[in-house]
Motif scaffolding. Structure first.
Motif, PDB file in Angstrom:
ATOM      1  N   LYS A 149       0.814  -1.382   0.172  1.00  0.00           N
ATOM      2  CA  LYS A 149       0.210   0.306   0.387  1.00  0.00           C
ATOM      3  C   LYS A 149       0.938   1.290  -0.527  1.00  0.00           C
ATOM      4  O   LYS A 149       1.984   1.403   0.350  1.00  0.00           O
ATOM      5  CB  LYS A 149      -1.330   0.247   1.350  1.00  0.00           C
ATOM      6  CG  LYS A 149      -0.769  -0.290   2.419  1.00  0.00           C
ATOM      7  CD  LYS A 149      -1.140   0.435   3.547  1.00  0.00           C
ATOM      8  CE  LYS A 149      -1.630   2.064   3.302  1.00  0.00           C
ATOM      9  NZ  LYS A 149      -2.610   2.810   4.875  1.00  0.00           N
ATOM     10  N   HIS A 179      -3.345  -4.879   5.075  1.00  0.00           N
ATOM     11  CA  HIS A 179      -2.074  -6.748   5.922  1.00  0.00           C
ATOM     12  C   HIS A 179      -2.826  -6.800   7.013  1.00  0.00           C
ATOM     13  O   HIS A 179      -3.274  -7.654   7.840  1.00  0.00           O
ATOM     14  CB  HIS A 179      -0.725  -6.037   6.848  1.00  0.00           C
ATOM     15  CG  HIS A 179      -1.065  -4.906   7.997  1.00  0.00           C
ATOM     16  ND1 HIS A 179      -1.468  -3.311   7.190  1.00  0.00           N
ATOM     17  CD2 HIS A 179      -1.161  -4.792   9.305  1.00  0.00           C
ATOM     18  CE1 HIS A 179      -1.464  -3.277   8.833  1.00  0.00           C
ATOM     19  NE2 HIS A 179      -1.229  -3.674   9.641  1.00  0.00           N
ATOM     20  N   TYR A 180      -3.974  -6.495   7.379  1.00  0.00           N
ATOM     21  CA  TYR A 180      -5.238  -6.831   8.195  1.00  0.00           C
ATOM     22  C   TYR A 180      -6.204  -7.883   7.588  1.00  0.00           C
ATOM     23  O   TYR A 180      -6.394  -8.212   8.561  1.00  0.00           O
ATOM     24  CB  TYR A 180      -6.822  -5.576   7.788  1.00  0.00           C
ATOM     25  CG  TYR A 180      -6.266  -4.867   9.335  1.00  0.00           C
ATOM     26  CD1 TYR A 180      -4.877  -3.796   8.907  1.00  0.00           C
ATOM     27  CD2 TYR A 180      -7.221  -3.858  10.173  1.00  0.00           C
ATOM     28  CE1 TYR A 180      -4.820  -2.397   9.900  1.00  0.00           C
ATOM     29  CE2 TYR A 180      -6.842  -3.320  11.092  1.00  0.00           C
ATOM     30  CZ  TYR A 180      -5.474  -2.157  11.361  1.00  0.00           C
ATOM     31  OH  TYR A 180      -5.470  -1.481  11.569  1.00  0.00           O
ATOM     32  N   LYS A 183      -4.324 -10.746   9.516  1.00  0.00           N
ATOM     33  CA  LYS A 183      -4.108 -11.025  11.219  1.00  0.00           C
ATOM     34  C   LYS A 183      -5.100 -11.986  11.273  1.00  0.00           C
ATOM     35  O   LYS A 183      -6.308 -12.413  10.199  1.00  0.00           O
ATOM     36  CB  LYS A 183      -5.049 -10.314  11.275  1.00  0.00           C
ATOM     37  CG  LYS A 183      -3.965  -8.440  11.045  1.00  0.00           C
ATOM     38  CD  LYS A 183      -4.646  -7.374  12.521  1.00  0.00           C
ATOM     39  CE  LYS A 183      -4.083  -6.101  11.416  1.00  0.00           C
ATOM     40  NZ  LYS A 183      -3.395  -5.815  12.798  1.00  0.00           N
ATOM     41  N   GLU A 217      -6.071   3.411  17.734  1.00  0.00           N
ATOM     42  CA  GLU A 217      -4.236   3.069  17.961  1.00  0.00           C
ATOM     43  C   GLU A 217      -4.174   4.710  18.520  1.00  0.00           C
ATOM     44  O   GLU A 217      -4.565   5.571  18.946  1.00  0.00           O
ATOM     45  CB  GLU A 217      -3.847   3.714  16.405  1.00  0.00           C
ATOM     46  CG  GLU A 217      -3.850   2.504  15.213  1.00  0.00           C
ATOM     47  CD  GLU A 217      -3.515   3.024  14.462  1.00  0.00           C
ATOM     48  OE1 GLU A 217      -1.494   2.798  14.156  1.00  0.00           O
ATOM     49  OE2 GLU A 217      -3.589   3.660  13.936  1.00  0.00           O
ATOM     50  N   ARG A 224       5.305   9.812   9.919  1.00  0.00           N
ATOM     51  CA  ARG A 224       5.176   9.629   8.773  1.00  0.00           C
ATOM     52  C   ARG A 224       4.582  10.902   7.704  1.00  0.00           C
ATOM     53  O   ARG A 224       3.663  10.616   7.397  1.00  0.00           O
ATOM     54  CB  ARG A 224       4.812   8.523   8.308  1.00  0.00           C
ATOM     55  CG  ARG A 224       5.637   7.165   9.162  1.00  0.00           C
ATOM     56  CD  ARG A 224       4.470   5.943   9.499  1.00  0.00           C
ATOM     57  NE  ARG A 224       3.877   5.803   7.936  1.00  0.00           N
ATOM     58  CZ  ARG A 224       2.262   5.110   8.412  1.00  0.00           C
ATOM     59  NH1 ARG A 224       2.007   5.254   9.488  1.00  0.00           N
ATOM     60  NH2 ARG A 224       1.479   4.330   7.056  1.00  0.00           N
ATOM     61  N   ASP A 236      -5.642   6.512   4.382  1.00  0.00           N
ATOM     62  CA  ASP A 236      -4.853   4.844   5.198  1.00  0.00           C
ATOM     63  C   ASP A 236      -5.206   4.435   6.131  1.00  0.00           C
ATOM     64  O   ASP A 236      -4.761   2.850   5.681  1.00  0.00           O
ATOM     65  CB  ASP A 236      -4.152   6.482   6.098  1.00  0.00           C
ATOM     66  CG  ASP A 236      -3.041   5.351   7.349  1.00  0.00           C
ATOM     67  OD1 ASP A 236      -1.668   5.389   6.363  1.00  0.00           O
ATOM     68  OD2 ASP A 236      -3.200   5.290   8.676  1.00  0.00           O
ATOM     69  N   MET A 237      -6.480   3.948   6.258  1.00  0.00           N
ATOM     70  CA  MET A 237      -7.163   3.335   6.313  1.00  0.00           C
ATOM     71  C   MET A 237      -8.589   2.885   7.241  1.00  0.00           C
ATOM     72  O   MET A 237      -8.956   1.645   6.644  1.00  0.00           O
ATOM     73  CB  MET A 237      -7.114   3.138   8.919  1.00  0.00           C
ATOM     74  CG  MET A 237      -6.043   3.628   9.561  1.00  0.00           C
ATOM     75  SD  MET A 237      -4.884   2.162   9.855  1.00  0.00           S
ATOM     76  CE  MET A 237      -6.172   1.197  10.730  1.00  0.00           C
ATOM     77  N   HIS A 241      -8.213  -0.698   4.526  1.00  0.00           N
ATOM     78  CA  HIS A 241      -8.869  -2.013   6.076  1.00  0.00           C
ATOM     79  C   HIS A 241      -9.439  -2.033   6.410  1.00  0.00           C
ATOM     80  O   HIS A 241     -10.178  -3.577   6.850  1.00  0.00           O
ATOM     81  CB  HIS A 241      -7.289  -1.209   7.309  1.00  0.00           C
ATOM     82  CG  HIS A 241      -6.327  -1.190   6.638  1.00  0.00           C
ATOM     83  ND1 HIS A 241      -5.341  -2.333   5.771  1.00  0.00           N
ATOM     84  CD2 HIS A 241      -5.398  -0.611   7.064  1.00  0.00           C
ATOM     85  CE1 HIS A 241      -3.823  -1.964   5.930  1.00  0.00           C
ATOM     86  NE2 HIS A 241      -3.796  -0.903   6.567  1.00  0.00           N
ATOM     87  N   LYS A 341      -6.026   8.061  15.212  1.00  0.00           N
ATOM     88  CA  LYS A 341      -4.609   7.849  15.958  1.00  0.00           C
ATOM     89  C   LYS A 341      -4.796   8.322  17.653  1.00  0.00           C
ATOM     90  O   LYS A 341      -5.722   9.285  17.572  1.00  0.00           O
ATOM     91  CB  LYS A 341      -3.926   8.645  15.139  1.00  0.00           C
ATOM     92  CG  LYS A 341      -3.806   7.544  13.941  1.00  0.00           C
ATOM     93  CD  LYS A 341      -2.008   7.661  12.767  1.00  0.00           C
ATOM     94  CE  LYS A 341      -1.972   7.291  12.458  1.00  0.00           C
ATOM     95  NZ  LYS A 341      -1.607   6.081  12.712  1.00  0.00           N
ATOM     96  N   LYS A 346      -5.266   0.347  22.183  1.00  0.00           N
ATOM     97  CA  LYS A 346      -5.140  -0.008  20.658  1.00  0.00           C
ATOM     98  C   LYS A 346      -5.748  -0.971  20.447  1.00  0.00           C
ATOM     99  O   LYS A 346      -5.693  -2.181  21.854  1.00  0.00           O
ATOM    100  CB  LYS A 346      -3.742  -0.204  20.650  1.00  0.00           C
ATOM    101  CG  LYS A 346      -3.079  -1.617  19.741  1.00  0.00           C
ATOM    102  CD  LYS A 346      -2.697  -0.718  17.872  1.00  0.00           C
ATOM    103  CE  LYS A 346      -3.205  -1.476  16.952  1.00  0.00           C
ATOM    104  NZ  LYS A 346      -2.451  -0.742  15.998  1.00  0.00           N
TER     105      LYS A 346
HETATM  106  O1  LIG Z   1      -1.585   0.826   7.392  1.00  0.00           O
HETATM  107  C1  LIG Z   1      -1.229   0.816   8.651  1.00  0.00           C
HETATM  108  O2  LIG Z   1      -1.185   0.376   9.273  1.00  0.00           O
HETATM  109  C2  LIG Z   1      -1.215   0.822  10.602  1.00  0.00           C
HETATM  110  C3  LIG Z   1      -2.417  -0.085  12.418  1.00  0.00           C
HETATM  111  O3  LIG Z   1      -1.823  -1.604  11.558  1.00  0.00           O
HETATM  112  P1  LIG Z   1      -2.062  -2.364  12.960  1.00  0.00           P
HETATM  113  O4  LIG Z   1      -1.654  -3.555  12.559  1.00  0.00           O
HETATM  114  O5  LIG Z   1      -1.051  -2.122  13.954  1.00  0.00           O
HETATM  115  O6  LIG Z   1      -3.690  -2.182  13.480  1.00  0.00           O
HETATM  116  C4  LIG Z   1      -1.060   2.373  10.865  1.00  0.00           C
HETATM  117  O7  LIG Z   1      -0.296   2.788  12.473  1.00  0.00           O
HETATM  118  C5  LIG Z   1      -0.278   3.240  10.077  1.00  0.00           C
HETATM  119  O8  LIG Z   1      -0.653   3.779   9.340  1.00  0.00           O
HETATM  120  C6  LIG Z   1      -1.224   2.694   8.905  1.00  0.00           C
HETATM  121  O9  LIG Z   1      -0.627   2.939   7.591  1.00  0.00           O
END
Ligand SMILES: O=C1O[C@H](COP(=O)(O)O)[C@@H](O)[C@H](O)[C@H]1O
Ligand SMILES: NC(=O)C1=CN([C@@H]2O[C@H](COP(=O)(O)OP(=O)(O)OC[C@H]3O[C@@H](n4cnc5c(N)ncnc54)[C@H](OP(=O)(O)O)[C@@H]3O)[C@@H](O)[C@H]2O)C=CC1
Length: 481
Positions: A149, A179-180, A183, A217, A224, A236-237, A241, A341, A346
């Motif tokens: 991404k 990557h979600y 999980k 988070e 960044r 971003d999210m 995700h 954020k 978390k």
């Molecule tokens: O892709 C991203 O994911 C992270 C959060 O991932 P996680 O596995 O820790 O839930 C996020 O902090 C970041 O901004 C974003 O680019």
């Protein structure tokens, strides 16, 4: 599992160090790497093979979930070679091809090639074009491309990027990382429901009041700002995700959908997501930005004071929305999503709230809605909230029944995803249609941002988000759990 070559673009970068090398090592420990594997790491600076291997070792010591074992480390590291490579120089690819082929011949590996682009999106076009021009992709075995991404920044740029990739790779050969989707809880949603008929019977449309998906988070923008201040939480999210989680939850939770996990079904969910016209965005969406506050008793600065962020930035660090899925299985059941954020904790979770209207509060005082909570990270658990009577005052109190596994040594998302890509299984990667439809759904909201049709609410760092997000749910007589 077929023997193969992994060409890692961006092997000197942060992602390789923190995620990819540890993922490869843990796959190795589990016997989940091909018997013969050639890994070629690329970056512009000169590094000898020995120094590169030593960098890989350092990364494992710092970031691997399992400690490094002296007995097998040399064998693992022997798979790595480094090649000094500038992606913008055409000749680099010809020399890279020579190295790839020489390792294939040396190790007796068929020409199966996995290209991992762990580099900035601006390099993707030049790399895929030159992979083709140099003949690196014209191999006798299979070829696959993993791409990180962000996949575009709106529907237009995403389409442009996809068109470029498709000149060299077919859709089946492209593995878009979200990557979600790696999980473990997300990957096992389907089997979890199938293996537990009791859960299955609970997840009945007639019983569900609403579904809530949260990805909160504690961290702020970190280092960044350059990227994040342009992207915001929405890109971003949310586009990736959260919408992937919506698709997964909507696809796998009700039993009638669980049997068919085909791509068409997942696309079917995102296609059924009711569009929110920009003029109506303020009724369904809340955007926010964190102010200074405290997290775990430590003071933290506000977003506009962060390094690299302008004092007048209107970027969103929080996003919440009420979604409607026009699909027979989800008719009349709202999905609420939120991410932010600098929140109080978390947590990534899916909460299913059950209808409570039929419970008579006069006869059964103190009861609250039953909840099913699927915690995705940082811990993995399933909890069910039920009402139990307190003998002392004859009142009901909510009580949690928790089922959790010891998730300390769960595989990381990148391990599961890399393993799938090695096997050629793209189930848990974002397919083009999903990505395109997600961007299409997001587009009017981006326009609403641009045209200032959505107020930017503030929230204190360390809180649960702007009050407006609570009010969004109150409109439907719901609350965040
Ligand atoms: O892709 C991203 O994911 C992270 C959060 O991932 P996680 O596995 O820790 O839930 C996020 O902090 C970041 O901004 C974003 O680019
Ligand atoms: N880091 C993370 O946690 C995450 C990263 N991502 C994505 O992964 C990708 C990589 O991110 P990250 O590792 O953080 O980025 P870094 O900036 O840390 O690394 C970039 C890599 O690209 C290489 N590179 C840059 N320019 C060239 C060039 N002209 N030719 C060849 N190689 C080049 C750099 O090598 P050198 O300087 O030695 O040339 C370096 O290895 C990005 O798309 C990012 O969005 C996604 C999710 C999380």
């Amino acid at each position: 599992m077929e023997d193969m070559t992994l060409v890692l673009f961006g092997a000197t970068g942060d992602l390789a160090k923190r995620k990819l090398f540890p993922a490869l090592y843990n796959l190795y420990l589990d016997g989940k790497l091909p018997a013969k594997l050639s890994i070629i790491g690329l970056g512009r600076k000169y590094i000898s093979d020995e120094d590169f291997q030593s960098n890989v070792e350092k990364a494992l010591r710092a970031y691997s979930r399992r400690s490094v074992q002296a007995s097998n480390l040399p064998d693992f590291l022997s798979k790595f070679r480094y090649f000094t490579f500038d992606a913008t120089i055409k000749e680099s690819y010809e020399k890279l091809l020579e190295l790839v082929e020489s390792r294939e011949n040396e190790l007796g590996i068929p020409q199966n090639r996995l290209f991992y682009l762990s580099v900035a999106p601006s390099l993707v076009d030049v790399i895929t074009t030159n992979l083709h021009a140099s003949g690196l992709d014209q191999n006798e075995g299979w070829k696959r491309l993993i791409i990180e991404k962000p996949f575009g920044s709106n529907v237009k740029t995403a389409r442009r990027l996809n068109d470029k990739l498709r000149k060299t790779f077919s859709e089946e050969e492209i593995y878009r990382i979200d990557h979600y989707l790696g999980k473990p809880m997300v990957q096992s949603l389907n089997t979890l429901i199938l293996a537990n008929p009791v859960l299955d019977s609970l997840l009945d449309q007639k019983l569900i009041s609403n579904v809530q998906i949260t990805a909160s988070e504690v961290v702020g923008v970190e280092t960044r700002a350059d990227y994040y201040d342009k992207a915001g939480a929405i890109r971003d999210m949310v586009q990736n995700h959260l919408l992937q989680l919506v698709m997964m939850a909507a696809l796998y939770l009700p039993e009638n959908l669980a049997e068919n996990k085909s791509r068409a079904k997942k696309t079917g969910i995102i296609e059924s997501l009711r569009p929110i016209p920009k003029e109506e965005a303020h009724q369904h969406v809340v955007r926010g930005q964190y102010e200074a506050g405290e997290i775990h008793d430590v003071p933290v600065i506000g977003y506009t004071e962060e390094q690299g962020v302008g004092a007048s930035s209107k970027n969103d660090t929080y996003f919440a929305a009420r979604l409607a899925i026009d699909h027979p299985s989800w008719e009349g059941i709202p999905f609420y999503i939120r991410t932010g954020k600098r929140m109080d904790k978390k947590s990534t979770q899916i909460v299913v709230e059950f209808k409570h209207k039929m419970v008579d509060p006069d006869r059964l005082p103190g009861t609250s809605p039953n909840l099913l909570v699927l915690e995705i990270s940082p811990n993995e658990s399933i909890s069910l909230r039920v009402n139990l009577k307190e003998p002392s005052d004859n009142q009901f109190k909510p009580v949690w029944i928790d089922f959790s596994t010891n998730s300390e040594n769960q595989p990381e998302a990148y391990e599961l995803l890399l393993f799938d890509a090695i096997l050629g299984d793209s189930t848990f990667f974002a397919h083009w249609k999903e990505v395109e439809l997600s961007w299409e759904w997001i587009e009017p909201l981006l326009e609403a941002y641009q045209e200032d049709l959505l107020p930017l609410h503030t929230y204190r760092a360390g809180s649960t988000g702007p009050e407006a997000a609570d009010e969004l749910l109150q409109k439907g007589q719901h609350k965040w759990w």
